[in-house]
Every structure is written in structure tokens, then in C-alpha cells.
Scaffold this motif. Sequence first.
Motif, PDB file in Angstrom:
ATOM      1  N   GLN A 131       0.812  -1.221   0.000  1.00 37.69           N
ATOM      2  CA  GLN A 131       0.000   0.000   0.000  1.00 37.69           C
ATOM      3  C   GLN A 131       0.845   1.270   0.000  1.00 37.69           C
ATOM      4  OE1 GLN A 131      -3.173  -0.316  -0.461  1.00 37.69           O
ATOM      5  NE2 GLN A 131      -3.153  -2.550  -0.229  1.00 37.69           N
ATOM      6  N   ARG A 132       2.098   1.166   0.413  1.00 32.63           N
ATOM      7  CA  ARG A 132       2.951   2.358   0.507  1.00 32.63           C
ATOM      8  C   ARG A 132       3.847   2.540  -0.710  1.00 32.63           C
ATOM      9  NH1 ARG A 132       5.122   1.839   6.794  1.00 32.63           N
ATOM     10  NH2 ARG A 132       3.078   1.463   7.749  1.00 32.63           N
ATOM     11  N   ILE A 133       3.840   1.567  -1.602  1.00 39.01           N
ATOM     12  CA  ILE A 133       4.721   1.636  -2.771  1.00 39.01           C
ATOM     13  C   ILE A 133       3.961   2.263  -3.926  1.00 39.01           C
ATOM     14  CG2 ILE A 133       6.038   0.280  -4.440  1.00 39.01           C
ATOM     15  CD1 ILE A 133       6.500  -1.771  -2.252  1.00 39.01           C
ATOM     16  N   THR A 134       4.539   3.315  -4.488  1.00 39.27           N
ATOM     17  CA  THR A 134       3.874   4.037  -5.577  1.00 39.27           C
ATOM     18  C   THR A 134       4.213   3.407  -6.922  1.00 39.27           C
ATOM     19  OG1 THR A 134       5.737   5.580  -5.653  1.00 39.27           O
ATOM     20  CG2 THR A 134       3.826   6.204  -4.315  1.00 39.27           C
ATOM     21  N   LEU A 135       3.696   2.218  -7.134  1.00 37.58           N
ATOM     22  CA  LEU A 135       3.833   1.514  -8.400  1.00 37.58           C
ATOM     23  C   LEU A 135       2.454   1.136  -8.903  1.00 37.58           C
ATOM     24  CD1 LEU A 135       6.779  -1.063  -8.013  1.00 37.58           C
ATOM     25  CD2 LEU A 135       6.697   0.888  -9.555  1.00 37.58           C
ATOM     26  N   ARG A 136       2.280   1.160 -10.208  1.00 37.81           N
ATOM     27  CA  ARG A 136       1.052   0.620 -10.765  1.00 37.81           C
ATOM     28  C   ARG A 136       0.919  -0.831 -10.334  1.00 37.81           C
ATOM     29  NH1 ARG A 136       1.408   1.075 -16.947  1.00 37.81           N
ATOM     30  NH2 ARG A 136      -0.481  -0.202 -16.718  1.00 37.81           N
ATOM     31  N   TYR A 137      -0.326  -1.228 -10.085  1.00 39.38           N
ATOM     32  CA  TYR A 137      -0.551  -2.573  -9.536  1.00 39.38           C
ATOM     33  C   TYR A 137       0.063  -3.656 -10.409  1.00 39.38           C
ATOM     34  CZ  TYR A 137      -2.888  -6.862  -8.217  1.00 39.38           C
ATOM     35  OH  TYR A 137      -3.142  -8.154  -7.856  1.00 39.38           O
ATOM     36  N   ARG A 138      -0.094  -3.541 -11.719  1.00 40.24           N
ATOM     37  CA  ARG A 138       0.442  -4.568 -12.611  1.00 40.24           C
ATOM     38  C   ARG A 138       1.960  -4.656 -12.524  1.00 40.24           C
ATOM     39  NH1 ARG A 138      -3.179  -8.369 -14.345  1.00 40.24           N
ATOM     40  NH2 ARG A 138      -5.205  -7.352 -14.507  1.00 40.24           N
ATOM     41  N   LEU A 139       2.616  -3.512 -12.442  1.00 41.00           N
ATOM     42  CA  LEU A 139       4.079  -3.516 -12.318  1.00 41.00           C
ATOM     43  C   LEU A 139       4.508  -4.059 -10.964  1.00 41.00           C
ATOM     44  CD1 LEU A 139       4.981  -0.080 -13.954  1.00 41.00           C
ATOM     45  CD2 LEU A 139       5.337  -2.370 -14.911  1.00 41.00           C
ATOM     46  N   TRP A 140       3.758  -3.679  -9.922  1.00 40.34           N
ATOM     47  CA  TRP A 140       4.066  -4.206  -8.597  1.00 40.34           C
ATOM     48  C   TRP A 140       3.931  -5.717  -8.580  1.00 40.34           C
ATOM     49  CZ3 TRP A 140       0.970  -7.241  -5.581  1.00 40.34           C
ATOM     50  CH2 TRP A 140       1.458  -7.502  -4.283  1.00 40.34           C
ATOM     51  N   ARG A 141       2.858  -6.221  -9.140  1.00 37.09           N
ATOM     52  CA  ARG A 141       2.626  -7.656  -9.141  1.00 37.09           C
ATOM     53  C   ARG A 141       3.692  -8.394  -9.969  1.00 37.09           C
ATOM     54  NH1 ARG A 141      -2.895 -10.718 -10.981  1.00 37.09           N
ATOM     55  NH2 ARG A 141      -2.190 -10.035 -13.023  1.00 37.09           N
ATOM     56  N   LEU A 142       4.095  -7.789 -11.079  1.00 40.45           N
ATOM     57  CA  LEU A 142       5.136  -8.397 -11.896  1.00 40.45           C
ATOM     58  C   LEU A 142       6.446  -8.489 -11.117  1.00 40.45           C
ATOM     59  CD1 LEU A 142       5.970  -9.483 -14.685  1.00 40.45           C
ATOM     60  CD2 LEU A 142       6.571  -7.146 -15.317  1.00 40.45           C
TER      61      LEU A 142
END
Length: 198
Positions: A131-142
Amino acid sequence: MRNLLIWAALIVAVTVPLIAAANSPLLAWRDPAYIMAGFAGVLSMGLLLLQPLLAGRDLPGLSPVASRRWHRRVGISLIVAIVVHVSGLWITSPPDVVDALLFVSPTPFSAWGVVAMWTAFPAACLGIFRQRITLRYRLWRLGHTGLATVTIVGCVVHAMLIEGTMEVMTKTALCILVLLASVRTLARLRVWDIRRRS
């Protein structure tokens, strides 16, 4: 009945390797630290089986929210188990652990274990601080899944190469289950497709 069988099979898959390891003749006359490290390693493999099943929401009786919550809890437990595993080995033989961390150990399984450890830590951090990481969800999940995949492969190769606490047949079966569960989840979630909107 089907749900009960799934849970029963999962419990068997996780506990049988632990029971087999407890009866290993290699534990005779070993220090408590070595035994603790060995069982932490066996437990880590069992936790690795749970992770893709929870991520893919394949365990019956758990809602998506509960699956996500347990995925996070099991991930933290996995990190603890890894730390206990390495700490126990450090207590038993510090030079061997140093050689492994520096990638100069003559045993090939050491490098795989170290790589798995160093990818498990950032994978866990991505999961905990999502929740604190400013990444798009798809990039975060990748990123999270990519690191987790390296951890899984590294742990499986590490376990298969080492001749230690785990019994060969139960170890092989558990490693195969971990790989199958991981491949199934990756294929179903299509985490590599970052173009689709979440």
C-alpha cells in the motif's frame, strides 16, 4: 467432501516431509542448532507450497480477502523460517555460511540457496508494504511475482541438490508440488501481462 480432500492432501504434503525428516539418521548426534536449521528448511518448502495456492485463491473455504491475508502471513512466516535456517547453519559452521554468502562455496547447492534468500527478502517487502509503494498494480505484481519465482526455483534446486535432513522421496514429491502449484498460478493470473487494466 472435495474441499475436505483438498485440505487433507495439503496437510499430508506439508507434514509428511517433516515427519520423514524427523526420522532421518543424519540427525543422530547433531547439534540442536543444526537440527533447528534443518527443520526450518523443511518447513520453508512446505510454506512455499502454500504461497501460490493462496495467491491463486485455490484453497477452498477462504474468501479472496482471507486468501490475501494468509498469503501475507505465510510470506512473513517463510522469511522467519529462512532466517532461522541460515542462523542455525551460522551457529553450526560460520565459515561455510560466509563462503555461501560470498558465492565461493564448493557446494553448488549453497549458491542456489543464497539467491533464493536474497530474492525472498525483497519479495516479502513488496508484499508487506504494497500500500505504501507508488507503483502501478500490474508492475508491482510483476516485480513481486518475479522475485517470488526466483525464490521458488532457487529453493527447489537447493533442496534437490543437498543431501541433508529431508528424505529423498518426500522431498522430490514436495518440490514437484511446489513447482506445479507455482506454474498453475502464474499461468492463470498472467502476471506478465502488464498492459491490461487492474
